[in-house]
Structure formats: structure tokens, C-alpha cells
Scaffold this motif. Structure first.
Motif, PDB file in Angstrom:
ATOM      1  N   MET A   1       0.858  -1.176   0.000  1.00 33.54           N
ATOM      2  CA  MET A   1       0.000   0.000   0.000  1.00 33.54           C
ATOM      3  C   MET A   1       0.899   1.231   0.000  1.00 33.54           C
ATOM      4  SD  MET A   1      -2.902   1.099   2.793  1.00 33.54           S
ATOM      5  CE  MET A   1      -1.798   1.284   4.166  1.00 33.54           C
ATOM      6  N   PHE A   2       0.610   2.161  -0.888  1.00 34.15           N
ATOM      7  CA  PHE A   2       1.390   3.379  -0.999  1.00 34.15           C
ATOM      8  C   PHE A   2       0.445   4.569  -0.884  1.00 34.15           C
ATOM      9  CE2 PHE A   2       3.331   6.767  -3.612  1.00 34.15           C
ATOM     10  CZ  PHE A   2       4.525   6.904  -2.917  1.00 34.15           C
ATOM     11  N   GLU A   3       0.737   5.460   0.077  1.00 31.11           N
ATOM     12  CA  GLU A   3      -0.116   6.635   0.264  1.00 31.11           C
ATOM     13  C   GLU A   3       0.411   7.806  -0.546  1.00 31.11           C
ATOM     14  OE1 GLU A   3      -2.091   9.477   3.694  1.00 31.11           O
ATOM     15  OE2 GLU A   3      -1.196   7.564   4.272  1.00 31.11           O
ATOM     16  N   ILE A   4      -0.474   8.362  -1.353  1.00 32.79           N
ATOM     17  CA  ILE A   4      -0.163   9.545  -2.165  1.00 32.79           C
ATOM     18  C   ILE A   4      -0.782  10.751  -1.460  1.00 32.79           C
ATOM     19  CG2 ILE A   4      -0.526  10.675  -4.392  1.00 32.79           C
ATOM     20  CD1 ILE A   4      -0.806   7.839  -5.599  1.00 32.79           C
ATOM     21  N   PRO A   5      -0.012  11.813  -1.248  1.00 30.47           N
ATOM     22  CA  PRO A   5      -0.574  12.998  -0.580  1.00 30.47           C
ATOM     23  C   PRO A   5      -1.740  13.587  -1.385  1.00 30.47           C
ATOM     24  CG  PRO A   5       1.820  13.156  -0.728  1.00 30.47           C
ATOM     25  CD  PRO A   5       1.404  11.986  -1.569  1.00 30.47           C
ATOM     26  N   SER A  57     -11.739  -3.866  -2.809  1.00 28.24           N
ATOM     27  CA  SER A  57     -11.115  -5.066  -3.378  1.00 28.24           C
ATOM     28  C   SER A  57     -11.167  -5.045  -4.903  1.00 28.24           C
ATOM     29  CB  SER A  57     -11.789  -6.323  -2.842  1.00 28.24           C
ATOM     30  OG  SER A  57     -11.586  -6.432  -1.455  1.00 28.24           O
ATOM     31  N   LEU A  58     -12.293  -4.617  -5.457  1.00 26.32           N
ATOM     32  CA  LEU A  58     -12.402  -4.510  -6.913  1.00 26.32           C
ATOM     33  C   LEU A  58     -11.470  -3.433  -7.461  1.00 26.32           C
ATOM     34  CD1 LEU A  58     -16.254  -4.929  -7.239  1.00 26.32           C
ATOM     35  CD2 LEU A  58     -14.518  -6.537  -8.053  1.00 26.32           C
ATOM     36  N   ALA A  59     -11.312  -2.351  -6.717  1.00 30.26           N
ATOM     37  CA  ALA A  59     -10.382  -1.292  -7.139  1.00 30.26           C
ATOM     38  C   ALA A  59      -8.939  -1.810  -7.116  1.00 30.26           C
ATOM     39  CB  ALA A  59     -10.529  -0.065  -6.249  1.00 30.26           C
ATOM     40  N   ILE A  60      -8.604  -2.585  -6.111  1.00 29.79           N
ATOM     41  CA  ILE A  60      -7.256  -3.157  -6.022  1.00 29.79           C
ATOM     42  C   ILE A  60      -6.987  -4.077  -7.211  1.00 29.79           C
ATOM     43  CG2 ILE A  60      -5.816  -4.769  -4.686  1.00 29.79           C
ATOM     44  CD1 ILE A  60      -7.061  -3.475  -2.149  1.00 29.79           C
ATOM     45  N   GLN A  61      -8.046  -4.686  -7.740  1.00 31.03           N
ATOM     46  CA  GLN A  61      -7.915  -5.537  -8.924  1.00 31.03           C
ATOM     47  C   GLN A  61      -7.893  -4.712 -10.212  1.00 31.03           C
ATOM     48  OE1 GLN A  61     -10.726  -8.852  -8.848  1.00 31.03           O
ATOM     49  NE2 GLN A  61     -10.653  -8.810  -6.617  1.00 31.03           N
ATOM     50  N   ARG A  62      -7.814  -3.399 -10.051  1.00 34.30           N
ATOM     51  CA  ARG A  62      -7.680  -2.444 -11.156  1.00 34.30           C
ATOM     52  C   ARG A  62      -8.920  -2.340 -12.047  1.00 34.30           C
ATOM     53  NH1 ARG A  62      -1.396  -2.094 -12.188  1.00 34.30           N
ATOM     54  NH2 ARG A  62      -0.783  -2.858 -10.167  1.00 34.30           N
ATOM     55  N   LEU A  63     -10.083  -2.513 -11.431  1.00 30.86           N
ATOM     56  CA  LEU A  63     -11.325  -2.392 -12.181  1.00 30.86           C
ATOM     57  C   LEU A  63     -11.899  -0.978 -12.112  1.00 30.86           C
ATOM     58  CD1 LEU A  63     -12.948  -5.804 -11.206  1.00 30.86           C
ATOM     59  CD2 LEU A  63     -11.770  -5.204 -13.327  1.00 30.86           C
ATOM     60  N   LEU A  73      -9.254  -0.484   5.705  1.00 31.82           N
ATOM     61  CA  LEU A  73      -7.887  -0.792   5.259  1.00 31.82           C
ATOM     62  C   LEU A  73      -7.315  -2.074   5.873  1.00 31.82           C
ATOM     63  CD1 LEU A  73      -6.298   2.772   5.042  1.00 31.82           C
ATOM     64  CD2 LEU A  73      -7.034   1.298   3.158  1.00 31.82           C
ATOM     65  N   PRO A  74      -7.522  -2.336   7.161  1.00 26.13           N
ATOM     66  CA  PRO A  74      -6.976  -3.582   7.728  1.00 26.13           C
ATOM     67  C   PRO A  74      -7.547  -4.855   7.099  1.00 26.13           C
ATOM     68  CG  PRO A  74      -7.638  -2.074   9.479  1.00 26.13           C
ATOM     69  CD  PRO A  74      -8.142  -1.505   8.188  1.00 26.13           C
ATOM     70  N   TYR A  75      -8.680  -4.758   6.433  1.00 26.42           N
ATOM     71  CA  TYR A  75      -9.339  -5.936   5.862  1.00 26.42           C
ATOM     72  C   TYR A  75      -8.957  -6.199   4.404  1.00 26.42           C
ATOM     73  CZ  TYR A  75     -12.100  -5.246  10.029  1.00 26.42           C
ATOM     74  OH  TYR A  75     -12.488  -5.063  11.337  1.00 26.42           O
ATOM     75  N   LEU A  76      -8.107  -5.351   3.846  1.00 30.33           N
ATOM     76  CA  LEU A  76      -7.743  -5.494   2.440  1.00 30.33           C
ATOM     77  C   LEU A  76      -6.524  -6.394   2.271  1.00 30.33           C
ATOM     78  CD1 LEU A  76      -8.303  -1.821   1.269  1.00 30.33           C
ATOM     79  CD2 LEU A  76      -9.883  -3.755   1.154  1.00 30.33           C
ATOM     80  N   ASP A  77      -6.392  -6.947   1.096  1.00 29.51           N
ATOM     81  CA  ASP A  77      -5.302  -7.865   0.766  1.00 29.51           C
ATOM     82  C   ASP A  77      -3.991  -7.091   0.659  1.00 29.51           C
ATOM     83  OD1 ASP A  77      -3.561  -9.737  -0.244  1.00 29.51           O
ATOM     84  OD2 ASP A  77      -4.789 -10.244  -2.003  1.00 29.51           O
ATOM     85  N   LYS A  78      -3.143  -7.240   1.656  1.00 27.30           N
ATOM     86  CA  LYS A  78      -1.871  -6.500   1.701  1.00 27.30           C
ATOM     87  C   LYS A  78      -0.830  -7.060   0.736  1.00 27.30           C
ATOM     88  CE  LYS A  78      -3.241  -3.904   5.171  1.00 27.30           C
ATOM     89  NZ  LYS A  78      -4.536  -4.465   5.437  1.00 27.30           N
ATOM     90  N   THR A  79      -1.104  -8.228   0.146  1.00 27.79           N
ATOM     91  CA  THR A  79      -0.148  -8.781  -0.823  1.00 27.79           C
ATOM     92  C   THR A  79      -0.258  -8.070  -2.164  1.00 27.79           C
ATOM     93  OG1 THR A  79      -1.654 -10.519  -1.603  1.00 27.79           O
ATOM     94  CG2 THR A  79      -0.235 -11.039   0.305  1.00 27.79           C
ATOM     95  N   GLN A  80      -1.351  -7.355  -2.369  1.00 27.80           N
ATOM     96  CA  GLN A  80      -1.551  -6.596  -3.599  1.00 27.80           C
ATOM     97  C   GLN A  80      -1.024  -5.173  -3.422  1.00 27.80           C
ATOM     98  OE1 GLN A  80      -3.084  -7.844  -6.454  1.00 27.80           O
ATOM     99  NE2 GLN A  80      -3.069  -9.823  -5.398  1.00 27.80           N
ATOM    100  N   GLU A  81      -0.478  -4.614  -4.469  1.00 27.61           N
ATOM    101  CA  GLU A  81      -0.027  -3.221  -4.425  1.00 27.61           C
ATOM    102  C   GLU A  81      -1.187  -2.315  -4.822  1.00 27.61           C
ATOM    103  OE1 GLU A  81       3.538  -2.357  -6.539  1.00 27.61           O
ATOM    104  OE2 GLU A  81       4.545  -4.158  -5.802  1.00 27.61           O
TER     105      GLU A  81
END
Length: 124
Positions: A1-5, A57-63, A73-81
Motif C-alpha cells: 500500500m502506498f499513500e499519495i498525498p 477489493s475490486l479497485a485493487i484488482q484495477r477495475l 484498510l486492515p481488511y484489504l489484501d496486503k499482498t496486492q499493491e
């Protein structure tokens, strides 16, 4: 996970992005829709889901992009960027409330009380 200002340039760059939104009966989604409308940002709602975690989760899958509460946030898949941008509370109109039918079940009343607590805590 990367936080953008957060910046106005980030908001502007979202114009015409695909969005995974919450369902139309979501007060939170209404707040987000109003924010983007005020910013003159048009989003292409490609999917509607009834879950914050599902949307993220769908956003993390780039949809598409999703706007959700940071509580998930704690419930999201941390293995995904993925990237996050925290929208400042001051940018949103958070004058919201919860209404339930007077004859609602005790369970519904407890959920409403919990939600009011979350809203109160978020506004501090």
C-alpha cells in the motif's frame, strides 16, 4: 500500500475515471458524489456494490477507483499493491445523520447507535 498525498491535481486527474461505487442508497456514496460534483469531476460508475470492502477489493484488482472509509484498510489484501489518497474531512460535507423506523428491531437500533458513534468519532 502506498499513500499519495492529497492535492487538487490528484482530484482533477480522476476526471472520467472508472469508479466502483456503493449502491445508490448509501449516504456515504451520496457525500462522495456531492464532493466530486462540487469539484466538477465526472466519474464513470461502472459497478455498484453494497460493501466498502468489496468496492476497495475490486479497485485493487484495477477495475476502477473506489472511495471508502479508512476503517476498512486492515481488511484489504496486503499482498496486492495499491495506492491510497486520504481526502481531508474538511473537503467533505459530513453533516449526516441516521434515521430508522420507530418500530425497527433492537438489532437495527444497535447498528444505528454504532454508526452514530463511528460518525461522531470521524468528525472529531
Amino acid at each position: 500500500m502506498f499513500e499519495i498525498p492529497f492535492s487538487q491535481n490528484i482530484v482533477t486527474a480522476l476526471n472520467h475515471s472508472k469508479m466502483i461505487s456503493l449502491t445508490k442508497n448509501s449516504v456515504f456514496q451520496s457525500i462522495i458524489d456531492h464532493y466530486f460534483e462540487d469539484e466538477k469531476i465526472s466519474l464513470d460508475k461502472t459497478m455498484e456494490v453494497n460493501s466498502y470492502i468489496g468496492a476497495a477489493s475490486l479497485a485493487i484488482q484495477r477495475l476502477g477507483i473506489s472511495i471508502v472509509l479508512t476503517d476498512i484498510l486492515p481488511y484489504l489484501d496486503k499482498t496486492q499493491e495499491f495506492n491510497i489518497v486520504k481526502i481531508p474531512k474538511s473537503a467533505l460535507n459530513l453533516d449526516v445523520g441516521i434515521s430508522i423506523h420507530k418500530d425497527s428491531s433492537e438489532k437495527v437500533k444497535k447498528v444505528a447507535e454504532r454508526m452514530l458513534g463511528v460518525i461522531d468519532q470521524e468528525m472529531r
